[in-house]
Structures are given as structure tokens and as C-alpha cells.
Design a protein around this motif. Structure first.
Motif, PDB file in Angstrom:
ATOM      1  N   THR A 176       0.848  -1.193   0.000  1.00  0.00           N
ATOM      2  CA  THR A 176       0.000   0.000   0.000  1.00  0.00           C
ATOM      3  C   THR A 176       0.884   1.244   0.000  1.00  0.00           C
ATOM      4  O   THR A 176       1.841   1.326   0.769  1.00  0.00           O
ATOM      5  N   THR A 177       0.555   2.191  -0.854  1.00  0.00           N
ATOM      6  CA  THR A 177       1.341   3.418  -0.955  1.00  0.00           C
ATOM      7  C   THR A 177       0.503   4.640  -0.652  1.00  0.00           C
ATOM      8  O   THR A 177      -0.729   4.630  -0.803  1.00  0.00           O
ATOM      9  N   ALA A 178       1.169   5.693  -0.219  1.00  0.00           N
ATOM     10  CA  ALA A 178       0.547   6.994   0.002  1.00  0.00           C
ATOM     11  C   ALA A 178       1.107   7.982  -1.009  1.00  0.00           C
ATOM     12  O   ALA A 178       2.241   7.838  -1.497  1.00  0.00           O
ATOM     13  N   THR A 179       0.322   8.990  -1.342  1.00  0.00           N
ATOM     14  CA  THR A 179       0.729  10.032  -2.276  1.00  0.00           C
ATOM     15  C   THR A 179       1.110  11.284  -1.501  1.00  0.00           C
ATOM     16  O   THR A 179       0.314  11.784  -0.698  1.00  0.00           O
ATOM     17  N   ILE A 180       2.316  11.749  -1.749  1.00  0.00           N
ATOM     18  CA  ILE A 180       2.830  12.944  -1.067  1.00  0.00           C
ATOM     19  C   ILE A 180       2.963  14.059  -2.093  1.00  0.00           C
ATOM     20  O   ILE A 180       3.571  13.880  -3.150  1.00  0.00           O
ATOM     21  N   LYS A 181       2.388  15.213  -1.780  1.00  0.00           N
ATOM     22  CA  LYS A 181       2.380  16.344  -2.721  1.00  0.00           C
ATOM     23  C   LYS A 181       2.995  17.573  -2.073  1.00  0.00           C
ATOM     24  O   LYS A 181       2.694  17.908  -0.932  1.00  0.00           O
ATOM     25  N   ARG A 227       5.053  12.434  -5.151  1.00  0.00           N
ATOM     26  CA  ARG A 227       5.846  11.221  -5.027  1.00  0.00           C
ATOM     27  C   ARG A 227       5.057  10.196  -4.219  1.00  0.00           C
ATOM     28  O   ARG A 227       4.143  10.549  -3.452  1.00  0.00           O
ATOM     29  N   ASN A 228       5.374   8.947  -4.424  1.00  0.00           N
ATOM     30  CA  ASN A 228       4.711   7.860  -3.699  1.00  0.00           C
ATOM     31  C   ASN A 228       5.658   7.274  -2.658  1.00  0.00           C
ATOM     32  O   ASN A 228       6.868   7.193  -2.874  1.00  0.00           O
ATOM     33  N   ALA A 229       5.096   6.868  -1.543  1.00  0.00           N
ATOM     34  CA  ALA A 229       5.873   6.241  -0.478  1.00  0.00           C
ATOM     35  C   ALA A 229       5.092   5.057   0.067  1.00  0.00           C
ATOM     36  O   ALA A 229       3.859   5.127   0.240  1.00  0.00           O
ATOM     37  N   VAL A 230       5.791   3.971   0.327  1.00  0.00           N
ATOM     38  CA  VAL A 230       5.149   2.768   0.862  1.00  0.00           C
ATOM     39  C   VAL A 230       4.822   2.982   2.336  1.00  0.00           C
ATOM     40  O   VAL A 230       5.697   3.320   3.140  1.00  0.00           O
ATOM     41  N   VAL A 231       3.541   2.822   2.692  1.00  0.00           N
ATOM     42  CA  VAL A 231       3.124   2.943   4.092  1.00  0.00           C
ATOM     43  C   VAL A 231       2.778   1.584   4.695  1.00  0.00           C
ATOM     44  O   VAL A 231       2.620   1.466   5.905  1.00  0.00           O
TER      45      VAL A 231
END
Length: 813
Positions: free
Chosen positions: A373-378, A386-390
């Protein structure tokens, strides 16, 4: 208590002798050449000469009373190659029979009949089948450890017919609903219960002594079974769900297909699997504002995780909401960055294997896999994303071995582990659990030893320890117990279990006196008292002490009432409110309350509860009270309306408010909570029903202007000069949630359902604590509303039924 002493104590209890003396009744049954028709009409030939079970005796409210002749119960049984069949004639005045229509597994105000079967005849692993006078069904697995688990569901047939002198039940229990070994002439445990709802009286065929021992010890036996072969237990539940979501003007749709599978690996072991899981129709959680230091948790509502999990609950290492919950990863954000993260992790599949041998050895294995599952960071300035794995790809496992003995005791070993891909934490926990009761069922000892290990990958691993011991007298009117629980600072099971806090060394005791038969105007009553003395494990210092007492009773008119009193005398050291390990001291809190619950058999009934508390401490003026009123109206046997109003007010409470300059800031606050809930259920018949539930929760927290810092001594001071007008964030809170569920359920074939569900939801959180209730509702409705419509079709397929069809077609050709 050291390990040697604990082992000695367990050994003494294991070898205790002299069991409960009882005479087991026996029912001899015959094989039927023809399957009786399940229609509530007992005109099948097999019923004419079948042996009859009669002479039922009560175990509540009186013990050992025989029913009047015109309210007697007569039961017959037979069997064939496919199923066990039961016919019960329950004599009564038809005008007195209560028969409210309810959903499956929901009792309501209804008379009912219970068949309990135990193919192992071990007194500990029962399967119970309920048939209500309304025609509805319920079923459960039962054991001394878990009590009754209605999360378990099976597919079986029953019919009810109201007649001039009572009502008739006919049942067909297919062998696929039971777990048993292939034996030539087995003896099964059996019990029949009958409940008169109008008087809450229970009659059983083999007499039960409610003052002593688990009810399974009092089963009768059924003999005459010959060459009963366990069938191929393969049940398929294919389903499809259509979902439409609308939020703030945006609509998205989805169509899901999946299947649940139940397969009998052996005579006594079953594999349950959910392939492409769909939990879209699980109920809403009753969210509340959480001001405390511990996480807010909710009960499990996903059927796969509630059904048949008794083995996995050993040692309290399994909290199923961890699977598919919020992502566990923490993100480091740069300046001007905002994150959008999923609220939950998708469960890819889940499997469990469980069962128990004839010798009482239970084995369970559980596995679930969740997706990456990834989160979107703006970046709010550059709009770069950018995407980061949460939460990485993760695997959850449980293995449990449980040995039962003496008909009332067990020893278990359970291990859980969570393996996460990449540089995320892994976890492992193990527990040795024992629940030992002497053969007379008079005294018990319950104990567990638990160890946890968390591997933080990038840093180190930590191993923690916890223990629990309870000694109790469990028979007669007077009962008592002593308990000790311990956990060190490194004990952590929260990757797959639930532990709100560790670092405790607690002692507690309780004593109670209860009656089991009517006396004067009371059917029964109980008086109990308790005390808890709590310390930290490290450092070994005093934390808190509390004690209390309660009284509750039921009148002969079936109205209930009770009172309670609790106190925390002297200084209390709360080491968790500060969030940094320093104690927060409060003193001399006392509360008292009472409740009334009127007889639900009446058309109009109600529940009322009130509590009030105050603190006797220099410099404090705390007072709180809460009131709950719940009227209910049963307009007829099909329609039930329940309304609940709850109000909670606290004046002068103190607690953590915010953080400033890397230190906790405390505040004195007034808080009020109002909850309105409505539940409406209408059942057209035992197979079709519609239900409406509504809940609005409103909570405001208003702080005084002067704020506190916490001294190392545990006392608060205003000397630091913090106030609402000079801190970076406003701690005042106005919190509201709104949920509506409207559902329709239709069981169009055995085990097969069509369900339609409409929901809408609102949520608001701001700092406008000065708003009143009406103004807060207006603000709530200014927020975007989420609308969800889902339609789910599930069909039950029994492999044996398919095989019969194919064999029939083959013979026809």
C-alpha cells in the motif's frame, strides 16, 4: 510466583479426583429408510415408533421443576446416511407462545427449542442448533472457554408449525455441519433445551445444576448410530457485489467477484478460505472522540474473521482488526508536503484450518496476506508528487495447539507472527495457556505465559514478557477469585494482537454472592465487590488503587435493576496521560450509579442508566454525570423500534491538551457528549427483512484559558505561563459523526442471500467548541456527504448436492 511453584500448582489441580455424580439419560434411535419431510407435520412413519425423550426439568428460574402436563416437551430423533433428524412437540397454549420475527441469530421475544450435539461426547465441544417459534434459526459452537459463539454459521433445515395445543419443530442436521470421526457404533452427547420467553424459564431433558460446572458436563447420550460416514465436506459460497460510491459530487463504481470455501480436509479438520475477499457490507464502526493516550479499537464485523475463531483466541494474541487495518508505516515529510494515505490495507486472501481429534487435541492454522500500500505525497508549492510505501506486502500467521482433558480443562500453545517485506518491522509472539478445573468443578486456575519479539529491522529487536494467574472458586452461591497480571516494558503484541499498554504489575480480587432460584419478589440477585492494586513493572512503583461494589437483581415480573459504587481513594499516579512517562497525579475520585431494565416482553419497554462522579482534591472541582435512556416499542411480531439517547457531561476534567516546545500541555476542560441512535427492524417472514440504523454522535471539549505544565512530581503548575492565546494550536474540539444504514436481506435458498445496503456518512472536526448542538449540526451538514449503495448476491453450493444431481442424471441416462 516462580515457574516451579506454578507447575506444582497445575499438577495438583490436574490430578484432582472425585467428579460430579450424574446419571446420563440415553436416547436410542433407529436408522430411517426414508427421509422425513421437514414440514412441521409429524405424519412420517419413522416418528410413529421412535423412542421419545420426555420428562424435562427446569434449571431456571427454579431448579428441578417439572413442567405442567399441558406444557410438556416430547422429542424424537432418527438418522439416515445424510443427516440427523429431530421432531419436537412443544405443548402450550398457542395464545401464550411468543413469536417475534427477527433476523438469523437474533433472539428477540421468542420461544425457542435447542438441539445440542457433541459427536466426540467430550463435554467441551458442542454444536447448538436453535429453532424459534417464529420459524427463524440460530446456531453456535459452544465450549467452556468461549461460551456461545454465534459467529459460526451452518446451513441446515427446519420447519415450525403452530397447532391447537402448542407448536411443533422438525429439523434436519446434515452431517456436513458436524465434525466427527468414522466409527461403527458411536455414542454422541446430546441435550435438548426449551425456553419459555414469557417467563424466561429453561427446561432441559438431562437435568442441569446451574450452580456448578459447564452445561456440557450434563449432556445425555444418543445411542443406536451405526455406520455413519462423514461426508465430503466441501461447501462453496460464490458471490458478486456491485458498489456505487458518491462523495462530494464524484461517483465511482465497482463490480467484485469472489468466493468463500469450506473444505473438510479430514473427518475433524476444516479449511476455510476467502478468495478475493469483499468486506464492503461490514457495518460502520461507532467512532467516538478519543482524548486518551491509548488507541481507539472496534469489534470485528467481517464474517470470515468472526466465524470459528475460538482456537485462535487463546492467549489473547489475535486481534483480527489488525489485518486490513490502517497502514503501519510512518512517513517523514519535507517542508510544504502533504500526504494522502489510504485508510485501510487491502486483504488479498485469508485461510484458516482448524479442528479437534477424538482425543481432544485441537490444532489451528491461520494465514492472511495483505497487499503493498502506498501513500501520495504532494508538495503544495511545486505541485510535485511522489509515492511512499506505508504498508508493504505482509503475511500474518497463527499456529495453535490445544489439548483438552477431564471434560473441563485445557492446555494450549499458540504462536503468531507477522512478516513484512523490506525494511518494515516483523513480529513474533508466543503464549502457553492453561485453564485447569478440578473434576468436581469447584475450583479453577487460569494462567498464561506470553513472550513477544519485535524486529525493527533498521535498529534492533526487543523481547518482552507477560504473565497472568487467576485462582477462583467457581461453584455455589459464594464465589471469589485472586488475580495477578504482569507485563514488562518491552512486551508488544500489537502487530497481530491488541495491547493498550504494557509495563504493569497488577493485583486484583473479587468476591460475589449470587442466588439461583426465586426468593420473595426476586427471581435472582447478585452482590459483588472487587479491588485492584496496580504498580508499574519498571520502575517497581505504586500506580493506582480502586475498589467497588455492585448489586443487580431480576424480579419475578422480569424487570431488572442494579446499583454500583466505585472509588479511587488517595493519590492515583497515571503514568500514561502525559505521553512521556511522567506521572499525572489525581486524588479521591468516587462515582455511583444505577440502572433499570424493564421486561422486553411488553409492547413498550425501556432501559435507563445514570452515573455521577466527583473528585475530592484540593484545588479541584470536578463533577461528571451521564444518562442513558433507551425506549423500545414492539408494535407487532414483525416491527421493532428502538431509540437511544445518551448524554455525558464533565465539568473540571483535566488531561493532556496539546504539545508545546516538546513538552505536554495539560488543560482543565468541560466536555459534553450527546448521542442519538435509532434502530428499526421489520421482518416480512423468517427469510426477508429490512433494517434501518441511524447514529449521530456530537462531542465538544472546551478548555479554560490558563494551561498547565507537568512537574516531575506529578503535579500541575501554571507558572510556565501557557494559555490558549499564546500556544501554536487551539486544543478546543467540536467533533461530529453521522451514519445511516438501510439494508434489505432476502434468503432465497438455504445459505444463499441477496442483500442490498444503502449508507450515508458525514464527519466534522473543528475547534468551534463554543457552538451549541444546533449550530454544530448545521456545520456538520455543510460537509460533503458520502453515499454508498451496494448489492451483494451470495449462493450456497454443497458438493454432496451436486454429486447427487450428477449421479441422478447418470442413472437416468
Amino acid at each position: 510466583m516462580n515457574a516451579r511453584s506454578l507447575i506444582l500448582l497445575l499438577t495438583i489441580l490436574c490430578i484432582a479426583t472425585s467428579s460430579i455424580a450424574q446419571n446420563k439419560k440415553t436416547l436410542n434411535i433407529q436408522r430411517s429408510a426414508l427421509e422425513p419431510k421437514i414440514d412441521g407435520i409429524l405424519d412420517d412413519v419413522i416418528w410413529q415408533n421412535a423412542e421419545m425423550a420426555t420428562g424435562f426439568l427446569s434449571n431456571r428460574p427454579e431448579i428441578g421443576k417439572e413442567a405442567p402436563h399441558n406444557e410438556r416437551t416430547e422429542v424424537k430423533m432418527t438418522y439416515d446416511d445424510k443427516a440427523i433428524y429431530v421432531a419436537a412437540y412443544l405443548y402450550d397454549d398457542p395464545s401464550k407462545i411468543m413469536k417475534q420475527l427477527t433476523n438469523r441469530d437474533n433472539f428477540g421475544q421468542t420461544d425457542y427449542f435447542i438441539l445440542v450435539l457433541n459427536p466426540n461426547n467430550d463435554a467441551q465441544n458442542d454444536t447448538a442448533f436453535y429453532v424459534f417459534s417464529s420459524g427463524q434459526q440460530a446456531d453456535a459452537i459452544q465450549s467452556p472457554t468461549i461460551g456461545e459463539d454465534f459467529g459460526w454459521n451452518a446451513v441446515w433445515d427446519s420447519a415450525v408449525k403452530i397447532v391447537d395445543d402448542g407448536w411443533i419443530v422438525e429439523m434436519k442436521i446434515p452431517y456436513r455441519t458436524l465434525r466427527f470421526a468414522d466409527q461403527d457404533e458411536p455414542t454422541w452427547g446430546v441435550q435438548f433445551h426449551r425456553e419459555f420467553r414469557r417467563s424466561r424459564s429453561r427446561f432441559t431433558w438431562n437435568p442441569i445444576d446451574p450452580t456448578q460446572g459447564y452445561s456440557g458436563l450434563y449432556h445425555a447420550e444418543v445411542k443406536g448410530l451405526k455406520d455413519v460416514k462423514p461426508p465430503v465436506r466441501l461447501n462453496l459460497y460464490p458471490f458478486t457485489t456491485g458498489i456505487a460510491n458518491n462523495y462530494d459530487g464524484d461517483t465511482d463504481t465497482d463490480l467484485k467477484f469472489g468466493m468463500d470455501v469450506k473444505y473438510g480436509l479430514t473427518d475433524n479438520f476444516t479449511l476455510d478460505a476467502t478468495l478475493v475477499p469483499d468486506f464492503s457490507q461490514a457495518g460502520f464502526d461507532n467512532v467516538v472522540l478519543n482524548l486518551g493516550p491509548f488507541e481507539q479499537t472496534f469489534s470485528e464485523q467481517r464474517q470470515f474473521f468472526t466465524e470459528g475463531v475460538d482456537l485462535f483466541s487463546k492467549g489473547d494474541l489475535f486481534f483480527s482488526r489488525r489485518i486490513g487495518n490502517r497502514p503501519s508505516g510512518q512517513l517523514s515529510l519535507d517542508e510544504n508536503e502533504n500526504v494522502t494515505s489510504p485508510n485501510e490495507v487491502k486483504v488479498l486472501n485469508a485461510v484458516k484450518v482448524s479442528g479437534r481429534t477424538k482425543n481432544g487435541l485441537g490444532i489451528g492454522f491461520f494465514n492472511a496476506i495483505t497487499e503493498k500500500t502506498t501513500a501520495t505525497i504532494k508538495n503544495s508549492v511545486t505541485d510535485e508528487k511522489r509515492n511512499a510505501v506505508v504498508e508493504p506486502f505482509a503475511n500474518y500467521n497463527i499456529l495453535v495447539v490445544d489439548q483438552q482433558f477431564n471434560g473441563n480443562s485445557s492446555v494450549s500453545l499458540i504462536n503468531t507472527n507477522v512478516l513484512r517485506e523490506g525494511h518494515f518491522r516483523d513480529a513474533n509472539a508466543t503464549a502457553l495457556v492453561a485453564n485447569i478445573i478440578n473434576k468436581r468443578n469447584t475450583y479453577s486456575v487460569a494462567t498464561d505465559l506470553r513472550m513477544s519479539n519485535v524486529n525493527y529491522q533498521n535498529t534492533n529487536s526487543e523481547t518482552g514478557f507477560s504473565s497472568y494467574l487467576k485462582l477462583a472458586k467457581i461453584h455455589g452461591n459464594l464465589r471469589y477469585s485472586l488475580e495477578h497480571s504482569f507485563a514488562d516494558t518491552k512486551f508488544d503484541i500489537n502487530d497481530l494482537g491488541l495491547l493498550l499498554r504494557n509495563n504493569y504489575n497488577n493485583f486484583s480480587s473479587d468476591i460475589s454472592y449470587q442466588t439461583f432460584e426465586p426468593s420473595g419478589n426476586l427471581n435472582n440477585y447478585s452482590v459483588s465487590t472487587y479491588f485492584n492494586y496496580n504498580r508499574l513493572a519498571k520502575p517497581n512503583v505504586y500506580a493506582q488503587f480502586n475498589l467497588g461494589a455492585s448489586y443487580q437483581a431480576t424480579t419475578t415480573n422480569l424487570d431488572g435493576f442494579g446499583f454500583n459504587l466505585s472509588a479511587e481513594p488517595g493519590k492515583q499516579n497515571d503514568y500514561f496521560e502525559s505521553r512521556d512517562g511522567r506521572p499525572f497525579i489525581y486524588e479521591n475520585y468516587t462515582s455511583a450509579g444505577g440502572w433499570i431494565s424493564s421486561n422486553y416482553n411488553r409492547i413498550f419497554a425501556f432501559d435507563f442508566r445514570v452515573n455521577a462522579g466527583s473528585m475530592f482534591e484540593d484545588g479541584r472541582d470536578l463533577f461528571n454525570y451521564d444518562i442513558e435512556v433507551e425506549p423500545r416499542v414492539r408494535l407487532n411480531d414483525k416491527l421493532l423500534f428502538i431509540y437511544q439517547f445518551y448524554y455525558d457531561f464533565t465539568n473540571g476534567g483535566r488531561g493532556f491538551a496539546t504539545e508545546e516546545d516538546n513538552q505536554p500541555i495539560f488543560g482543565e476542560r468541560n466536555r459534553q457528549i450527546i448521542t442519538n441512535s435509532v434502530s428499526v427492524n421489520y421482518a416480512f417472514n423468517p427469510y426477508k427483512s429490512i433494517a434501518l440504523s441511524f447514529r449521530h454522535y456530537w462531542d465538544t471539549v472546551k478548555y479554560d484559558n490558563d494551561l498547565f505544565t507537568l512537574l516531575d512530581s506529578g503535579r500541575l503548575t501554571t507558572a510556565s505561563g501557557y494559555a490558549l492565546d499564546n500556544i501554536s494550536s487551539d486544543p478546543d474540539i467540536n467533533f461530529s459523526t453521522w451514519n445511516i444504514d438501510l439494508s434489505y436481506s432476502w434468503q432465497f435458498a438455504p445459505g444463499s442471500f441477496l442483500t442490498a445496503l444503502y449508507r450515508n456518512q458525514l464527519f466534522n472536526l473543528d475547534t468551534l467548541a463554543e457552538y451549541n448542538y444546533s449550530e454544530s449540526v448545521d456545520t456538520l451538514f455543510e460537509q460533503p456527504m458520502q453515499h454508498t449503495l451496494s448489492v451483494r448476491l451470495q449462493y450456497f453450493i454443497d458438493f454432496n448436492g451436486m454429486k447427487s444431481i450428477f449421479n441422478s442424471n447418470k442413472s437416468d441416462s
